[in-house]
Design a protein around this motif. Structure first.
Motif, PDB file in Angstrom:
ATOM      1  N   PRO B  84       0.841  -1.212   0.000  1.00  0.00           N
ATOM      2  CA  PRO B  84       0.000   0.000   0.000  1.00  0.00           C
ATOM      3  C   PRO B  84       0.868   1.252   0.000  1.00  0.00           C
ATOM      4  CG  PRO B  84      -0.414  -1.373   1.976  1.00  0.00           C
ATOM      5  CD  PRO B  84       0.735  -1.978   1.260  1.00  0.00           C
ATOM      6  N   VAL B  85       0.495   2.227  -0.797  1.00  0.00           N
ATOM      7  CA  VAL B  85       1.267   3.457  -0.932  1.00  0.00           C
ATOM      8  C   VAL B  85       0.334   4.555  -1.440  1.00  0.00           C
ATOM      9  CG1 VAL B  85       2.034   2.960  -3.298  1.00  0.00           C
ATOM     10  CG2 VAL B  85       3.453   4.406  -1.837  1.00  0.00           C
ATOM     11  N   GLY B  86       0.658   5.803  -1.128  1.00  0.00           N
ATOM     12  CA  GLY B  86      -0.193   6.898  -1.568  1.00  0.00           C
ATOM     13  C   GLY B  86       0.617   8.038  -2.183  1.00  0.00           C
ATOM     14  N   PHE B  87       0.050   8.659  -3.230  1.00  0.00           N
ATOM     15  CA  PHE B  87       0.728   9.775  -3.910  1.00  0.00           C
ATOM     16  C   PHE B  87      -0.224  10.955  -4.062  1.00  0.00           C
ATOM     17  CE2 PHE B  87       2.705   5.930  -5.816  1.00  0.00           C
ATOM     18  CZ  PHE B  87       4.020   6.139  -5.436  1.00  0.00           C
ATOM     19  N   GLU B  88       0.299  12.124  -3.783  1.00  0.00           N
ATOM     20  CA  GLU B  88      -0.443  13.341  -4.102  1.00  0.00           C
ATOM     21  C   GLU B  88       0.279  14.008  -5.267  1.00  0.00           C
ATOM     22  OE1 GLU B  88      -1.812  16.455  -0.959  1.00  0.00           O
ATOM     23  OE2 GLU B  88       0.032  17.182  -1.934  1.00  0.00           O
ATOM     24  N   VAL B  89      -0.478  14.369  -6.296  1.00  0.00           N
ATOM     25  CA  VAL B  89       0.135  14.869  -7.531  1.00  0.00           C
ATOM     26  C   VAL B  89      -0.384  16.256  -7.850  1.00  0.00           C
ATOM     27  CG1 VAL B  89       0.424  14.443 -10.009  1.00  0.00           C
ATOM     28  CG2 VAL B  89       0.174  12.502  -8.434  1.00  0.00           C
ATOM     29  N   SER B  90       0.538  17.188  -8.064  1.00  0.00           N
ATOM     30  CA  SER B  90       0.083  18.471  -8.619  1.00  0.00           C
ATOM     31  C   SER B  90       0.940  18.814  -9.831  1.00  0.00           C
ATOM     32  CB  SER B  90       0.130  19.578  -7.568  1.00  0.00           C
ATOM     33  OG  SER B  90       1.454  19.921  -7.304  1.00  0.00           O
ATOM     34  N   ILE B  91       0.272  19.333 -10.847  1.00  0.00           N
ATOM     35  CA  ILE B  91       0.951  19.563 -12.122  1.00  0.00           C
ATOM     36  C   ILE B  91       0.858  21.028 -12.519  1.00  0.00           C
ATOM     37  CG2 ILE B  91       1.129  18.819 -14.540  1.00  0.00           C
ATOM     38  CD1 ILE B  91      -0.386  16.313 -13.866  1.00  0.00           C
ATOM     39  N   ASP B  92       2.013  21.623 -12.760  1.00  0.00           N
ATOM     40  CA  ASP B  92       2.039  22.958 -13.359  1.00  0.00           C
ATOM     41  C   ASP B  92       2.173  22.725 -14.864  1.00  0.00           C
ATOM     42  OD1 ASP B  92       2.535  25.457 -14.297  1.00  0.00           O
ATOM     43  OD2 ASP B  92       4.357  25.784 -13.109  1.00  0.00           O
ATOM     44  N   LYS B  93       1.034  22.761 -15.539  1.00  0.00           N
ATOM     45  CA  LYS B  93       0.964  22.316 -16.928  1.00  0.00           C
ATOM     46  C   LYS B  93       1.444  23.414 -17.868  1.00  0.00           C
ATOM     47  CE  LYS B  93      -0.577  18.587 -19.152  1.00  0.00           C
ATOM     48  NZ  LYS B  93       0.824  18.261 -19.069  1.00  0.00           N
ATOM     49  N   ARG B  94       2.641  23.222 -18.421  1.00  0.00           N
ATOM     50  CA  ARG B  94       3.170  24.233 -19.352  1.00  0.00           C
ATOM     51  C   ARG B  94       3.123  23.748 -20.792  1.00  0.00           C
ATOM     52  NH1 ARG B  94       8.205  26.507 -15.669  1.00  0.00           N
ATOM     53  NH2 ARG B  94       6.961  26.720 -13.764  1.00  0.00           N
ATOM     54  N   ILE B  95       2.846  22.466 -20.965  1.00  0.00           N
ATOM     55  CA  ILE B  95       2.626  21.917 -22.314  1.00  0.00           C
ATOM     56  C   ILE B  95       1.120  21.824 -22.487  1.00  0.00           C
ATOM     57  CG2 ILE B  95       3.130  20.028 -23.894  1.00  0.00           C
ATOM     58  CD1 ILE B  95       5.262  19.106 -21.739  1.00  0.00           C
ATOM     59  N   LYS B  96       0.604  22.611 -23.388  1.00  0.00           N
ATOM     60  CA  LYS B  96      -0.845  22.724 -23.489  1.00  0.00           C
ATOM     61  C   LYS B  96      -1.484  21.405 -23.947  1.00  0.00           C
ATOM     62  CE  LYS B  96      -3.868  26.496 -24.604  1.00  0.00           C
ATOM     63  NZ  LYS B  96      -4.173  27.671 -25.404  1.00  0.00           N
ATOM     64  N   PRO B  97      -2.513  20.933 -23.256  1.00  0.00           N
ATOM     65  CA  PRO B  97      -3.221  19.746 -23.742  1.00  0.00           C
ATOM     66  C   PRO B  97      -3.739  19.987 -25.160  1.00  0.00           C
ATOM     67  CG  PRO B  97      -3.933  20.278 -21.507  1.00  0.00           C
ATOM     68  CD  PRO B  97      -3.074  21.426 -21.984  1.00  0.00           C
ATOM     69  N   GLY B  98      -3.662  18.969 -25.993  1.00  0.00           N
ATOM     70  CA  GLY B  98      -4.162  19.090 -27.361  1.00  0.00           C
ATOM     71  C   GLY B  98      -3.222  19.817 -28.293  1.00  0.00           C
ATOM     72  N   SER B  99      -1.981  20.065 -27.865  1.00  0.00           N
ATOM     73  CA  SER B  99      -1.045  20.805 -28.721  1.00  0.00           C
ATOM     74  C   SER B  99      -0.341  19.895 -29.723  1.00  0.00           C
ATOM     75  CB  SER B  99       0.008  21.508 -27.852  1.00  0.00           C
ATOM     76  OG  SER B  99       0.702  20.559 -27.056  1.00  0.00           O
ATOM     77  N   GLY B 100      -0.345  18.586 -29.454  1.00  0.00           N
ATOM     78  CA  GLY B 100       0.427  17.669 -30.289  1.00  0.00           C
ATOM     79  C   GLY B 100       1.873  17.603 -29.864  1.00  0.00           C
ATOM     80  N   LEU B 101       2.139  18.101 -28.652  1.00  0.00           N
ATOM     81  CA  LEU B 101       3.517  18.104 -28.133  1.00  0.00           C
ATOM     82  C   LEU B 101       3.676  17.142 -26.945  1.00  0.00           C
ATOM     83  CD1 LEU B 101       4.188  21.949 -28.355  1.00  0.00           C
ATOM     84  CD2 LEU B 101       5.232  20.156 -29.775  1.00  0.00           C
ATOM     85  N   GLY B 102       2.813  16.136 -26.906  1.00  0.00           N
ATOM     86  CA  GLY B 102       2.970  15.112 -25.876  1.00  0.00           C
ATOM     87  C   GLY B 102       2.609  15.602 -24.488  1.00  0.00           C
ATOM     88  N   SER B 103       1.544  16.413 -24.379  1.00  0.00           N
ATOM     89  CA  SER B 103       1.148  16.941 -23.075  1.00  0.00           C
ATOM     90  C   SER B 103       0.729  15.817 -22.133  1.00  0.00           C
ATOM     91  CB  SER B 103       0.007  17.948 -23.265  1.00  0.00           C
ATOM     92  OG  SER B 103      -0.448  18.411 -22.029  1.00  0.00           O
ATOM     93  N   SER B 104      -0.101  14.902 -22.618  1.00  0.00           N
ATOM     94  CA  SER B 104      -0.553  13.803 -21.748  1.00  0.00           C
ATOM     95  C   SER B 104       0.623  12.889 -21.411  1.00  0.00           C
ATOM     96  CB  SER B 104      -1.676  13.011 -22.420  1.00  0.00           C
ATOM     97  OG  SER B 104      -1.242  12.470 -23.648  1.00  0.00           O
TER      98      SER B 104
END
Lengths: 315, 315
Positions: B84-104
């Motif tokens: 068992p393990v837990g992660f909290e994730v926060s993302i400062d998204k500088r690669i725009k989703p849907g840009s075609g630059l591998g954001s996901s």
């Protein structure tokens, strides 16, 4: 380097190597020259302009220049040379026509390499490939260069593009090549006709992953990657049906330690690559066993990559 | 090298680079990491087991782990970690989703690279690619790795095969990358649907000649060959229709001295490779001019290949 044209009556002997086209996943774009077998051609400058092909008694190949692969290649060369010139050509054919080992390419390439030498080397290797492609057109109806280019440049070549012609020489680590030529007839034109004109995008993606892997394996001397990339999901499944014993040879050769391999050109010959000579010889034993059991006549070769290409030996 | 697991409350910051998938003729098999833009992710080990995605106020990405690309990737990692393990994730998204630059891919890869660090590095890079491919499945419905692999390994990667996963790292000569992201929406799933399921064998042959040429150009540091091989006769003619200004950008970039380029991933971003920085900046001017005239908002980058991949910066 251009030199002087030789005097009429001068002749040159050329060794023109067998070649393996396609290299499994590189249909129409990859090819490799072999140290064995090689055709031995003699070309002589004649006083009388024209092309004079000596009749061979074994294969009864046509002697009319435009129907003979060496003749058609020389015609293309003479068209660019412009001045009147004559060549007499005789071929000691050691690469059996219809073997899938680039027999027509060897005649075409050998003829123009010899002629170029006799004319004082006015043409580049790329010119010679262009000329010799006319021989392939006579042989199979298609101006392909995947046998011609390795036959003239030696080694492993990539034909990135045919029009315009873009030939790229690749390096590779030392490898042994085992070849079996089961003596059945598979005509290049037939082998082309059974291919579908369309392929699944999914299969094409697999194929270009493999060719990129194979080329990377060659250039990085990565035998494992070469082995993993020797996979053809498009052509082999269709063409291998024409070659009895194919699946058996392939499976048992890999069990014997071969890196991989497949159909040589459009077949019926099969080639296998190995890292070590003893493995290559074990693969030969497999091939001998398969075709002996099938009761099909065959010939085998254990050889290496030829890095010189077609070369003049006596002049 | 496996180390000890960090104590609960520990956190790590990761830079996860943008990536260019396909590289013109390597649809679904080639990818390249960029130095700019990069996502900045912070992942924290929590006392409580589970995955806790912090809401972002800009893009409103889903926070349910199984619907979030970082979450889906971490779920795959946790399944193999077992304890068992837990992660909290926060993302400062500088690669725009849907840009075609591998954001996901950046979110997916960054999350598992961070988690692996916090767990004491029990997993290999290949493991991390496998986990992060689950994020791509969430994003586009397909488990592809042509953004994930370069994002994790850095540099230019070849995915020779997806099942089984076979990632090959390529070397390349120094190159500048100019990117324009015209701010229009092209969804990866739409961009996949407009592709035909079958392709002409003739076109496929051209494509595998080009990918073999491109890989050879990279490995042999042959800029001209790279330029000649950056040609896509299958995907680009269909997908470029979705990108206004594409033909103009491509033609004028090459006139400005770019080696070549094309659609980044499934678009709408366009990338161009150049040998020299001043050329790459000239290409940026071309891109700015084209989209200013079209009245489409855009963002440009002049950057280089990122050879490190996603990396931990504060821990």
């Amino acid at each position: 380097m251009a030199n002087d044209i030789k005097s009429p009556g001068s002749s040159v002997q050329v060794l023109a190597p067998a070649t393996v086209a396609n290299l499994v996943c590189g249909f129409d774009v990859l090819g490799m020259a072999l140290q064995q077998p090689q055709d031995v051609m003699t070309v002589r400058l004649t006083e009388k302009p024209g092309i004079f092909i000596q009749k061979d008694d074994v294969y009864n190949l046509p002697v009319e220049p435009e129907k003979n692969v060496a003749g058609a290649s020389l015609l293309a060369l003479m068209e660019e040379w412009k001045a009147p010139v004559g060549f007499e050509v005789s071929i000691d054919k050691r690469i059996k026509p219809g073997s899938g080992l680039g027999s027509s390419a060897a005649s075409s390439a050998g003829a123009v390499v010899a002629a170029n030498h006799l004319l004082g080397s006015p043409f580049t290797k790329e010119d010679l490939v262009r000329f010799a492609m006319n021989g392939e057109k006579v042989a199979s109806g298609v101006k392909h260069a995947d046998n011609i280019a390795p036959c003239i440049y030696g080694g492993i070549t990539l034909i990135r593009s045919i029009f315009p012609l873009d030939i790229v020489q690749l390096t590779a680590p030392p490898m042994y090549v085992t070849v079996v030529h089961p003596q059945i007839e598979v005509r290049t034109s037939d082998a082309r006709q059974i291919l579908r004109k369309e392929v699944q995008l999914k299969a094409a993606i697999k194929q270009w992953g493999n060719i990129a892997g194979l080329v990377t394996g060659f250039l990085k001397n990565d035998y494992d990657l070469i082995g993993r990339s020797l996979e053809d999901v498009i052509i082999e499944p269709v063409r291998s049906i024409l070659i009895p014993g194919f699946d058996d040879v392939k499976k048992r050769s890999k069990d014997a330690g071969a890196l991989g391999g497949g159909i040589s050109g459009s077949g019926p010959s099969i080639f296998m690559l190995s890292k070590e000579e003893y493995v290559a010889k074990g693969v030969e034993d497999v091939m001998i066993d398969v075709y002996t059991r099938l009761g099909i006549e065959f010939k085998t070769y254990v050889t290496m990559i030829n890095y010189e290409g077609a070369k003049c030996i006596i002049s």
